[in-house]
Design a protein around this motif. Structure first.
Motif, PDB file in Angstrom:
ATOM      1  N   GLY A 330      76.538  35.597  55.807  1.00 17.29           N
ATOM      2  CA  GLY A 330      75.736  34.593  55.238  1.00 17.29           C
ATOM      3  C   GLY A 330      74.374  34.030  55.500  1.00 17.29           C
ATOM      4  N   PRO A 331      73.754  33.645  56.730  1.00 25.16           N
ATOM      5  CA  PRO A 331      73.018  32.906  56.867  1.00 25.16           C
ATOM      6  C   PRO A 331      71.735  34.237  56.476  1.00 25.16           C
ATOM      7  CG  PRO A 331      73.390  32.371  58.820  1.00 25.16           C
ATOM      8  CD  PRO A 331      74.674  32.849  57.489  1.00 25.16           C
ATOM      9  N   THR A 332      71.569  35.378  57.196  1.00 26.86           N
ATOM     10  CA  THR A 332      70.884  36.292  57.600  1.00 26.86           C
ATOM     11  C   THR A 332      70.542  36.551  55.483  1.00 26.86           C
ATOM     12  OG1 THR A 332      71.625  37.843  59.316  1.00 26.86           O
ATOM     13  CG2 THR A 332      70.466  38.901  57.648  1.00 26.86           C
ATOM     14  N   ILE A 333      72.045  36.952  54.962  1.00 23.00           N
ATOM     15  CA  ILE A 333      71.731  38.024  53.322  1.00 23.00           C
ATOM     16  C   ILE A 333      71.397  36.381  52.413  1.00 23.00           C
ATOM     17  CG2 ILE A 333      72.398  37.811  51.116  1.00 23.00           C
ATOM     18  CD1 ILE A 333      74.550  39.932  53.196  1.00 23.00           C
ATOM     19  N   ILE A 334      71.808  35.158  52.660  1.00 22.19           N
ATOM     20  CA  ILE A 334      70.380  34.217  51.972  1.00 22.19           C
ATOM     21  C   ILE A 334      69.735  33.731  52.391  1.00 22.19           C
ATOM     22  CG2 ILE A 334      71.219  31.584  52.120  1.00 22.19           C
ATOM     23  CD1 ILE A 334      74.235  32.352  51.535  1.00 22.19           C
ATOM     24  N   GLY A 335      69.690  33.796  54.062  1.00 19.00           N
ATOM     25  CA  GLY A 335      67.474  33.445  54.191  1.00 19.00           C
ATOM     26  C   GLY A 335      67.040  34.582  54.174  1.00 19.00           C
ATOM     27  N   LEU A 336      67.512  35.777  53.435  1.00 11.75           N
ATOM     28  CA  LEU A 336      66.837  36.862  53.009  1.00 11.75           C
ATOM     29  C   LEU A 336      66.773  37.144  51.727  1.00 11.75           C
ATOM     30  CD1 LEU A 336      68.383  40.576  54.675  1.00 11.75           C
ATOM     31  CD2 LEU A 336      65.948  39.098  54.958  1.00 11.75           C
ATOM     32  N   CYS A 337      67.774  36.286  50.871  1.00 12.28           N
ATOM     33  CA  CYS A 337      67.313  35.549  48.924  1.00 12.28           C
ATOM     34  C   CYS A 337      66.638  34.709  49.330  1.00 12.28           C
ATOM     35  CB  CYS A 337      69.027  35.390  48.995  1.00 12.28           C
ATOM     36  SG  CYS A 337      69.013  35.542  47.021  1.00 12.28           S
ATOM     37  N   ILE A 338      66.241  34.009  50.277  1.00 18.70           N
ATOM     38  CA  ILE A 338      65.287  32.277  50.144  1.00 18.70           C
ATOM     39  C   ILE A 338      64.102  33.240  50.438  1.00 18.70           C
ATOM     40  CG2 ILE A 338      64.595  30.523  50.845  1.00 18.70           C
ATOM     41  CD1 ILE A 338      68.014  29.807  51.273  1.00 18.70           C
ATOM     42  N   ASN A 339      63.718  34.052  51.292  1.00 20.47           N
ATOM     43  CA  ASN A 339      62.752  34.592  51.908  1.00 20.47           C
ATOM     44  C   ASN A 339      61.831  35.483  50.325  1.00 20.47           C
ATOM     45  OD1 ASN A 339      60.738  34.808  53.437  1.00 20.47           O
ATOM     46  ND2 ASN A 339      61.240  36.714  53.988  1.00 20.47           N
ATOM     47  N   HIS A 340      62.846  35.790  49.663  1.00 24.94           N
ATOM     48  CA  HIS A 340      62.628  37.247  48.972  1.00 24.94           C
ATOM     49  C   HIS A 340      62.462  35.951  47.350  1.00 24.94           C
ATOM     50  CE1 HIS A 340      63.067  39.839  52.583  1.00 24.94           C
ATOM     51  NE2 HIS A 340      61.859  41.022  51.263  1.00 24.94           N
TER      52      HIS A 340
END
Length: 374
Positions: A330-340
């Motif tokens: 969750g934190p990794t994929i959602i973090g990547l989504c937020i980052n991009h």
């Protein structure tokens, strides 16, 4: 106390950046490390708890957790140090979860176990609440490191308060030769997927809620209070849903599915509020998403244990594996989504996975019921 390390890192990230650089993606990886450690120890922890006893595990895990919290407070000089120390923190959390499930299943009153597990699982969002309160109470006054130190002190207190075992430990030969009941893995796998998708949404939101609200123009202290409010709502919902479960004979998984769908609507509301930078939508969206969309956890464990009375620790250890993997991703994929993209895209992704979790719960319940009838 076993759940608080990841929440503290998520809520205190803004202040930690003043001590050393940490990007949104690195923050997601750090929290992911916590859930990876929990996932690695989830299934073995259930076997260990049923072999040595839940109370004995609960006496040890808070002490180990306190040492790790002190390590984060004193040794953190970069994001990777935090990441390394959060891995064993996750193992402590997994061991505590299965041991406490076994403890309550064996020593709790059968007529009150819905409320019992609701109260127990309220500890996780209560940790989120404490993490939110740590921002204005400690991080903005004496510094973020003191928050971890305070949590370590509280963890030692919990170790002292754990009650003594009521029965002597069985001889090793007896533990090895005793019959081990089997678990039907097909429905458990489906339920593990369901809790994994649900925790995927909740863990991603918990990691970035404060950062997202600050990005939307809300002050740091107010952002921490919003996280605390959402955590408080989850505490209340978990306890109330547990008390209500004791008044129902069945349909627990159906209630869980409805709660997940309501939570998905909360994430969607948060996404719209984040995009428009409207606090009028951000606050209720966060409260509904975490309060209802993550308020089903205690009811979920109760429902699983009710169907697996002979193997409560192992059954919840298997479903916990799904939850921990969801918390890891969750934190990794959602973090990547937020980052991009942006925060609103991250919350939209959380809404989607939460709705998928509801569907998986319904499917797992049907398979479990059909297998039991057969």
């Amino acid at each position: 106390m076993a759940s608080i390390p990841a929440f503290l890192v998520g809520t205190l990230a803004v202040e930690m950046r003043q001590s050393f650089p940490i990007t949104t993606q690195e923050l997601g990886l750090a929290v992911t490390s916590y859930y990876l450690g929990a996932a690695c120890w989830a299934v073995p922890s259930g076997r260990v708890a049923e072999r040595v006893g839940g109370v004995r595990v609960l006496k040890l895990t808070p002490v180990i957790g306190a040492l790790l919290l002190v390590g984060i407070a004193l040794l953190s000089s970069s994001w990777w140090v935090v990441t390394v120390l959060l891995f064993p923190c996750g193992m402590v959390s997994a061991g505590t979860a299965t041991a406490s499930n076994l403890f309550l299943a064996r020593r709790g009153k059968p007529s009150r176990q819905g409320a019992t597990f609701g109260i127990k699982q309220a500890a996780v969002p209560f940790a989120s609440l404490l993490g939110g309160l740590a921002v204005p109470a400690l991080a903005l006054t004496v510094g973020w490191r003191w928050a971890f130190g305070m949590a370590a002190a509280l963890s030692i207190i919990t170790a002292v308060l754990v009650p003594k075992p009521t029965q002597p430990r069985a001889p090793a030969t007896q533990r090895r030769t005793s019959l081990v009941p089997k678990i039907d893995k097909a429905p458990i796998v489906l339920l593990a997927i369901a809790i994994g998708l649900g925790v995927f949404s909740a863990s991603g939101m918990a990691a970035f809620l404060v950062s997202g609200t600050v990005h939307a123009g809300i002050a740091k202290g107010s952002a921490g209070l919003i996280a605390a409010l959402a955590g408080a709502a989850t505490v209340i919902v978990r306890i109330v849903s547990g008390f209500l479960a004791d008044r129902r004979a069945s349909s627990h998984f159906s209630v869980i599915a409805v709660m997940m769908l309501v939570g998905a609507l909360g994430y969607a509301t948060l996404a719209v509020g984040q995009h428009l930078k409207l606090s009028q939508l951000i606050i209720p969206g966060a409260v509904i998403a975490l309060g209802v969309g993550w308020g089903w956890n205690g009811l979920f464990n109760f429902a699983v244990i009710e169907r697996h009375r002979a193997t409560p620790a192992r059954a919840t250890g298997m479903t916990q594996l799904g939850g921990r993997l969801g918390g890891m991703l969750g934190p990794t994929i959602i973090g990547l989504c937020i980052n991009h993209f942006d925060y609103s895209a991250g919350w939209a992704l959380a809404a989607t996975t939460c709705a998928m979790a509801a569907a998986a719960v319904v499917l797992g319940d049907r398979v479990l019921t059909r297998r039991a009838a057969t």
